[in-house]
Structures are given as C-alpha cells and as structure tokens.
Design an enzyme around this catalytic site. Structure first.
Site, PDB file in Angstrom:
ATOM      1  N   ASP A 204       0.772  -1.416  -0.012  1.00  0.00           N
ATOM      2  CA  ASP A 204       0.066   0.081  -0.105  1.00  0.00           C
ATOM      3  C   ASP A 204       1.129   1.239   0.099  1.00  0.00           C
ATOM      4  O   ASP A 204       1.163   1.689   1.080  1.00  0.00           O
ATOM      5  CB  ASP A 204      -0.913  -0.104   1.296  1.00  0.00           C
ATOM      6  CG  ASP A 204      -1.955   1.209   1.268  1.00  0.00           C
ATOM      7  OD1 ASP A 204      -1.717   2.277   0.275  1.00  0.00           O
ATOM      8  OD2 ASP A 204      -2.665   1.150   1.908  1.00  0.00           O
ATOM      9  N   HIS A 209       0.564   8.037   3.756  1.00  0.00           N
ATOM     10  CA  HIS A 209       1.412   7.261   4.885  1.00  0.00           C
ATOM     11  C   HIS A 209       2.604   7.624   5.247  1.00  0.00           C
ATOM     12  O   HIS A 209       3.445   6.891   6.029  1.00  0.00           O
ATOM     13  CB  HIS A 209       0.745   5.717   4.852  1.00  0.00           C
ATOM     14  CG  HIS A 209      -0.522   5.373   4.835  1.00  0.00           C
ATOM     15  ND1 HIS A 209      -1.365   5.574   5.942  1.00  0.00           N
ATOM     16  CD2 HIS A 209      -1.185   4.888   3.827  1.00  0.00           C
ATOM     17  CE1 HIS A 209      -2.412   5.188   5.542  1.00  0.00           C
ATOM     18  NE2 HIS A 209      -2.477   4.544   4.194  1.00  0.00           N
ATOM     19  N   ILE A 224      -0.529   9.254   8.641  1.00  0.00           N
ATOM     20  CA  ILE A 224      -1.093   8.274   9.447  1.00  0.00           C
ATOM     21  C   ILE A 224      -0.657   6.790   9.233  1.00  0.00           C
ATOM     22  O   ILE A 224      -0.342   6.424   7.904  1.00  0.00           O
ATOM     23  CB  ILE A 224      -2.439   8.423   9.315  1.00  0.00           C
ATOM     24  CG1 ILE A 224      -3.061   8.114   8.043  1.00  0.00           C
ATOM     25  CG2 ILE A 224      -2.973   9.934   9.730  1.00  0.00           C
ATOM     26  CD1 ILE A 224      -4.532   8.044   7.976  1.00  0.00           C
ATOM     27  N   GLY A 227      -4.857   1.782   7.875  1.00  0.00           N
ATOM     28  CA  GLY A 227      -5.951   1.216   8.873  1.00  0.00           C
ATOM     29  C   GLY A 227      -5.494  -0.335   8.839  1.00  0.00           C
ATOM     30  O   GLY A 227      -5.950  -1.322   9.838  1.00  0.00           O
TER      31      GLY A 227
END
Length: 302
Positions: A204, A209, A224, A227
C-alpha cells in the site's frame, strides 16, 4: 469453483441500472510472494526478532500471521472501477470496513490469483458505500485460500437512486457491540515511528502514509498508519490471546499516528471474540477500530 464469475452472481432487483452494470465487471490480479514477503509483512505489524515463528524462515513453525490475507487481494479490490458513480472523486474515498475469511492454510510462499467485483452498493444520499468481494485462489490448484469484503465510502457520490440499506452478510456485516462488562483480556503495543514506512512495503504505497504534505491535504498533522496495519496488530493480539481464527471483521473509526500505543480490548462470547482498539489510541483516548470481531477456531491458546 463457485458462481463468483457469473455475470448476475450478485444481482439485486433493487439496484438501479448503473449499479447492475457495474456489478458485472470482474477484476483479476495475480500475486506471487516468497518467505521474504511474509517476514516483511509480519514485522510490519510488529512481530519481533524474539518471535522466530514469524521472523525467521528456518524456524520449524514459520508461518504468516493470519491477517496476511488482506495483502494478496489489495490491488484487486483497489482496482474495482468506481468512476461510474456520480461526482466520483478518489480523493473523497475512505476505507470504511474490512472482512477477511481464511478458507485454507496460508502458504508461506506461492502464486495466487484474486478475482474482485462489486457485491453491494448503497446510496447514503450525500455519499455512496461500495462493498467489493474478492476471492483469492492458488493459481495452480485453484484452491480457495481467502475471501475478502472491503467497503469504501465515497463522499459526494450519492443520490443515484440506489438502495439505502444493505443485506445481512453474516459476520461480514455484524454490529459486534461489546458486552457491558470489563474486557476479558487486554493487550497493548507501542507502534514505532517508522512503522508506516515499513508497512507500505507490503503493497500500500498511498503517500498519505509517508509524505507530510500529502497528509496535510487530508487534514492530518502528519502521515498516518495504514488502517490495515492496525487491523493486523489487533489480529496478532487476538491470536496471541485466544489462538487461531477463521475470520476477522473491523470498521475503521479513527486514525493512528506511528509511535502511538494501541490497546486491544477483547470480550469472548462463545466462539466469537469481540474487540475494540480503543477507546484507545492510549495517548489520545481515541477509538480506532469498531464493530470488530473474529471467529476463533477452537485451537485456543492458554
């Protein structure tokens, strides 16, 4: 072989024509991996040098952590076309829920093929909710290894005349409200500041990120954590506490900044373990995962 590839496999008379047409499209994606990829994923969700069954390919119990099942399918589910939605803007897309069902022992290397298509589309008025379903099989034997269901919310893309409420998809759509008692088990883990930088190497590469300026556009103070990395850490906590599980479902309710401490609170209800990451990112008392549960297989850990 299932009916997965039949054009009307997920037809619903309540769907408007644009949804009915979108449901007929099937996306294929191949994924080949080695033991190195397994170790990279395991370390990416916090496995340590002391847990040789997850970090050393020569260990007699070497294995993938169970949530690895979201990795081979990731680009398949992410490639399901959504531009047929009105006012579709990929920048307004949020990953809302994830369900993984593990159908067979997970090889530590192999060649897999995933087929993805739309399972359900809901019209929320100001947004659309699209659930894709992905079957991942061994490329050579055809054996089904994983099923994933992934729900994304696209803000501003509603109002197309679709149905408002979804079907009961069993554990994939269960509410999983925690019981009103103290958790039966709790495990916490401090993430490390470079964890998102490491986890992205499992596939990903969203700049949200890693790039501070991109995260700022999204309204975040800094990049961040993925998830699905938080999802994997929670799955690891449950495995360490209760043993193997056959499925896992979460709703993404908040964000984690790398370096924060994640707390997994667990309630065992029969073969189901309901869990909450939160109220707790510990430092901010913030809920990260909700409506979350696994089905344990009976091979419980003591």
């Amino acid at each position: 072989m299932s009916n997965f590839t039949k054009p009307d496999a997920f037809a619903d008379p309540k769907d408007p024509q644009l949804v009915a047409d979108a449901k007929k499209q099937v996306v294929d994606h191949e994924y080949s991996y080695t033991e190195r990829d397994v170790i990279l994923y395991n370390i990416g969700i916090g496995a340590t040098e002391q847990e040789l069954q997850w970090t050393f390919e020569g260990n007699e119990d070497f294995s993938t952590l169970l949530t690895f099942g979201v990795i081979p399918q990731f680009h398949a589910s992410g490639s399901v076309p959504l531009d047929w939605l009105p006012n579709f803007n990929p920048a307004k897309l949020l990953h809302g829920e994830q369900y993984l069902s593990i159908k067979a022992p997970i090889p530590t290397s192999g060649d897999l093929v995933s087929k993805a298509r739309i399972l359900e589309v809901l019209d929320k008025g100001k947004a659309a909710a699209v659930t894709s379903i992905v079957e991942t099989r061994d490329k050579h034997s055809g054996k089904l290894i994983f099923e994933n269901q992934s729900t994304v919310f696209i803000r501003g893309a509603g109002g197309f005349g679709g149905k408002r409420s979804g079907i009961d998809r069993g554990p994939a759509s269960a509410a999983n409200e925690p019981p009103k008692r103290a958790p039966d088990a709790t495990m916490e883990e401090k993430t490390f500041p470079s964890q998102a930088a490491l986890y992205r190497l499992s596939g990903d590469y969203n700049p949200l990120h890693i790039l501070p300026e991109f995260a700022a556009i999204g309204g975040f103070d800094k990049p961040i954590l993925h998830g699905l990395c938080s999802f994997g850490i929670a799955g690891k906590h449950i495995y360490k506490t209760y043993g193997a599980f056959s499925d896992i479902k979460v709703r993404f309710a908040g964000v984690v900044y790398p370096g924060e401490t994640l707390v997994t609170e667990m309630w065992k209800e029969g073969s189901k373990v309901i869990f909450v990451r939160g109220n707790l990112v510990k430092e901010r008392n913030a809920v990260v995962l909700a409506s979350a549960a696994v089905t344990i297989t009976g091979k419980a850990k003591l």
